[in-house]
Design a protein around this motif. Sequence first.
Motif, PDB file in Angstrom:
ATOM      1  N   ALA A   1     -12.490   0.321   5.621  1.00 62.14           N
ATOM      2  CA  ALA A   1     -13.425  -0.792   5.840  1.00 62.14           C
ATOM      3  C   ALA A   1     -14.076  -1.231   4.527  1.00 62.14           C
ATOM      4  N   GLN A   2     -14.392  -0.267   3.679  1.00 66.43           N
ATOM      5  CA  GLN A   2     -15.029  -0.618   2.397  1.00 66.43           C
ATOM      6  C   GLN A   2     -14.077  -1.401   1.484  1.00 66.43           C
ATOM      7  N   LEU A   3     -12.795  -1.077   1.546  1.00 69.50           N
ATOM      8  CA  LEU A   3     -11.842  -1.829   0.719  1.00 69.50           C
ATOM      9  C   LEU A   3     -11.844  -3.296   1.137  1.00 69.50           C
ATOM     10  N   ILE A   4     -11.831  -3.525   2.431  1.00 74.44           N
ATOM     11  CA  ILE A   4     -11.817  -4.914   2.909  1.00 74.44           C
ATOM     12  C   ILE A   4     -13.150  -5.597   2.584  1.00 74.44           C
ATOM     13  N   ALA A   5     -14.242  -4.862   2.802  1.00 76.11           N
ATOM     14  CA  ALA A   5     -15.567  -5.449   2.538  1.00 76.11           C
ATOM     15  C   ALA A   5     -15.758  -5.754   1.049  1.00 76.11           C
ATOM     16  N   SER A   6     -15.017  -5.063   0.192  1.00 77.71           N
ATOM     17  CA  SER A   6     -15.119  -5.316  -1.252  1.00 77.71           C
ATOM     18  C   SER A   6     -14.413  -6.592  -1.678  1.00 77.71           C
ATOM     19  N   GLY A   7     -13.644  -7.174  -0.753  1.00 76.85           N
ATOM     20  CA  GLY A   7     -12.954  -8.410  -1.099  1.00 76.85           C
ATOM     21  C   GLY A   7     -11.436  -8.288  -1.108  1.00 76.85           C
TER      22      GLY A   7
ATOM     23  N   ASP B   1      -8.139  -8.554   0.654  1.00 77.16           N
ATOM     24  CA  ASP B   1      -7.834  -9.398   1.806  1.00 77.16           C
ATOM     25  C   ASP B   1      -6.561  -8.884   2.475  1.00 77.16           C
ATOM     26  N   PRO B   2      -6.690  -8.407   3.704  1.00 76.05           N
ATOM     27  CA  PRO B   2      -5.527  -7.816   4.374  1.00 76.05           C
ATOM     28  C   PRO B   2      -4.385  -8.815   4.610  1.00 76.05           C
ATOM     29  N   GLN B   3      -4.685 -10.096   4.472  1.00 75.55           N
ATOM     30  CA  GLN B   3      -3.598 -11.076   4.589  1.00 75.55           C
ATOM     31  C   GLN B   3      -2.829 -11.183   3.275  1.00 75.55           C
TER      32      GLN B   3
ATOM     33  N   SER C   1      -3.016  -9.028   0.576  1.00 76.54           N
ATOM     34  CA  SER C   1      -2.595  -7.757   0.003  1.00 76.54           C
ATOM     35  C   SER C   1      -2.137  -6.838   1.123  1.00 76.54           C
ATOM     36  N   THR C   2      -1.416  -5.816   0.744  1.00 79.47           N
ATOM     37  CA  THR C   2      -0.999  -4.815   1.730  1.00 79.47           C
ATOM     38  C   THR C   2      -1.940  -3.637   1.590  1.00 79.47           C
ATOM     39  N   ILE C   3      -2.833  -3.491   2.565  1.00 82.55           N
ATOM     40  CA  ILE C   3      -3.857  -2.454   2.510  1.00 82.55           C
ATOM     41  C   ILE C   3      -3.549  -1.473   3.628  1.00 82.55           C
ATOM     42  N   PHE C   4      -3.403  -0.211   3.282  1.00 81.81           N
ATOM     43  CA  PHE C   4      -2.914   0.721   4.302  1.00 81.81           C
ATOM     44  C   PHE C   4      -3.382   2.150   4.048  1.00 81.81           C
ATOM     45  N   VAL C   5      -3.103   2.994   5.025  1.00 82.14           N
ATOM     46  CA  VAL C   5      -3.450   4.411   4.951  1.00 82.14           C
ATOM     47  C   VAL C   5      -2.158   5.191   4.695  1.00 82.14           C
ATOM     48  N   GLN C   6      -2.209   6.017   3.664  1.00 82.73           N
ATOM     49  CA  GLN C   6      -1.013   6.735   3.195  1.00 82.73           C
ATOM     50  C   GLN C   6      -0.272   7.482   4.305  1.00 82.73           C
ATOM     51  N   SER C   7      -0.981   8.253   5.123  1.00 83.51           N
ATOM     52  CA  SER C   7      -0.293   9.082   6.127  1.00 83.51           C
ATOM     53  C   SER C   7       0.397   8.235   7.194  1.00 83.51           C
ATOM     54  N   GLN C   8       0.066   6.959   7.270  1.00 82.77           N
ATOM     55  CA  GLN C   8       0.710   6.076   8.250  1.00 82.77           C
ATOM     56  C   GLN C   8       2.049   5.538   7.732  1.00 82.77           C
ATOM     57  N   VAL C   9       2.379   5.905   6.515  1.00 85.28           N
ATOM     58  CA  VAL C   9       3.665   5.503   5.940  1.00 85.28           C
ATOM     59  C   VAL C   9       4.396   6.788   5.528  1.00 85.28           C
ATOM     60  N   PRO C  10       5.130   7.394   6.478  1.00 89.64           N
ATOM     61  CA  PRO C  10       5.686   8.732   6.231  1.00 89.64           C
ATOM     62  C   PRO C  10       6.700   8.784   5.093  1.00 89.64           C
TER      63      PRO C  10
ATOM     64  N   ALA D   1      -9.914  -4.038  16.136  1.00 87.53           N
ATOM     65  CA  ALA D   1      -9.558  -4.959  15.051  1.00 87.53           C
ATOM     66  C   ALA D   1      -9.254  -4.184  13.765  1.00 87.53           C
ATOM     67  N   LEU D   2     -10.028  -3.128  13.529  1.00 85.99           N
ATOM     68  CA  LEU D   2      -9.792  -2.327  12.324  1.00 85.99           C
ATOM     69  C   LEU D   2      -8.402  -1.688  12.376  1.00 85.99           C
ATOM     70  N   MET D   3      -8.055  -1.178  13.567  1.00 87.19           N
ATOM     71  CA  MET D   3      -6.715  -0.587  13.738  1.00 87.19           C
ATOM     72  C   MET D   3      -5.619  -1.639  13.558  1.00 87.19           C
ATOM     73  N   ASP D   4      -5.913  -2.860  14.003  1.00 87.94           N
ATOM     74  CA  ASP D   4      -4.920  -3.926  13.822  1.00 87.94           C
ATOM     75  C   ASP D   4      -4.661  -4.185  12.337  1.00 87.94           C
ATOM     76  N   TYR D   5      -5.741  -4.171  11.554  1.00 88.33           N
ATOM     77  CA  TYR D   5      -5.570  -4.330  10.108  1.00 88.33           C
ATOM     78  C   TYR D   5      -4.735  -3.180   9.544  1.00 88.33           C
ATOM     79  N   MET D   6      -5.049  -1.971  10.016  1.00 84.33           N
ATOM     80  CA  MET D   6      -4.302  -0.800   9.518  1.00 84.33           C
ATOM     81  C   MET D   6      -2.829  -0.906   9.886  1.00 84.33           C
TER      82      MET D   6
END
Length: 344
Positions: free
Chosen positions: A76-82, A84-86, A88-97, A309-314
């Motif tokens: 959430a802080q990455l997005i709030a810092s500016g 943009d999930p549209q 840039s590709t912003i993701f969580v490492q463990s979700q990309v095996p 919505a946060l999960m959708d971004y993830m």
Amino acid sequence: MSASVLNIDRSDRPRVLSGIQPTADSFQIGNYLGAIRRWVTLQDTHDAYYCVVDQHAITVDYDPAVLHRRTLVSFAQLIASGLDPQRSTIFVQSQVPEHSQLSWVLQCITGFGEAGRMTQFKDKSQREGADRSTVGLFTYPVLQAADILIYQANGVPVGEDQRQHLELTRDLAQRFNSRFGETFVVPEPLIVRETAKILDLADPGAKMSKSAPAGCLFLLDSPEVTRKKIKTAVTDSGREIAFDPVAKPGVSNLLALIAAFTQQTPQQVAQGLSGGGYGDLKAAALAAVLEFQEPFQARVNDLLSDPVALMDYMRMGADRARGAAQDTLRKVYERVGFVTLEGR
Ligand code: TRP
């Protein structure tokens, strides 16, 4: 979010990747001023990939519930810092095996001694104690290399402390390429020069650090806490507001802080405050920090209050990242001689 926006093709741009560990309840101001702010501007010129590296965060002792929360809050802080999930590709490492899958292959071309020379490993393992250090901590830099190489990143915006890990990443890319054929882009470090090195408010002889929280400003500190930290910031003898880091480290640090948030030089800030006293300086510092924190925190709270919505971004970030990661991994598996089940 419309599909057309989602599918903007950035493949003609150079690619950057960076990561941040979810190891604190809040990013500190140095993370933002040093790294994340640069990441935001890179979105305009690059095909940008940014990840929360939760797998790196389990290489030292940790609490699962805390990690879970911190991963959400970091994202959430990455997005709030500016970021943009549209765009840039912003993701969580463990979700990309695929990161872990590539990491294994890279571990098998990394020398034991080579990994043992990593200074971050040596420092952290010393801190943990030899018996309590894990193999995961030892192979941490190889996973980091996988994070980078799997996206064929051209550049990696990181702080100076990551230079050695980048050097290892380049060595591994070159070694793989020469042994198995051209596969990886050899990435360049984009060392983020801290525009302003912000020092510990309570001890302007030391760098601001989350390990000394009293003098460290966190992006998610409440306004009361921020006010207290700035109010009690150490200043210097004399009464004059001047930028002189040697003679006036405390005052200069506050000037640098204001400058970093207001797109000025510390000298310009000092000029603007000339004739005032230390009270005015602190008031200006507080105003500058709060002006950033207030909308930032509102945005973080918005994001966290809507977990769907946060999960959708993830999911969006992970899906996009996996598309790119799978392309690389497929090539790697072929080149190293694994029998794959594709094209049956
Ligand atoms: N090791 C980095 C740090 O401590 C975090 C990290 C993990 C990273 N994977 C990465 C940074 C890939 C850049 C690229 O700051």
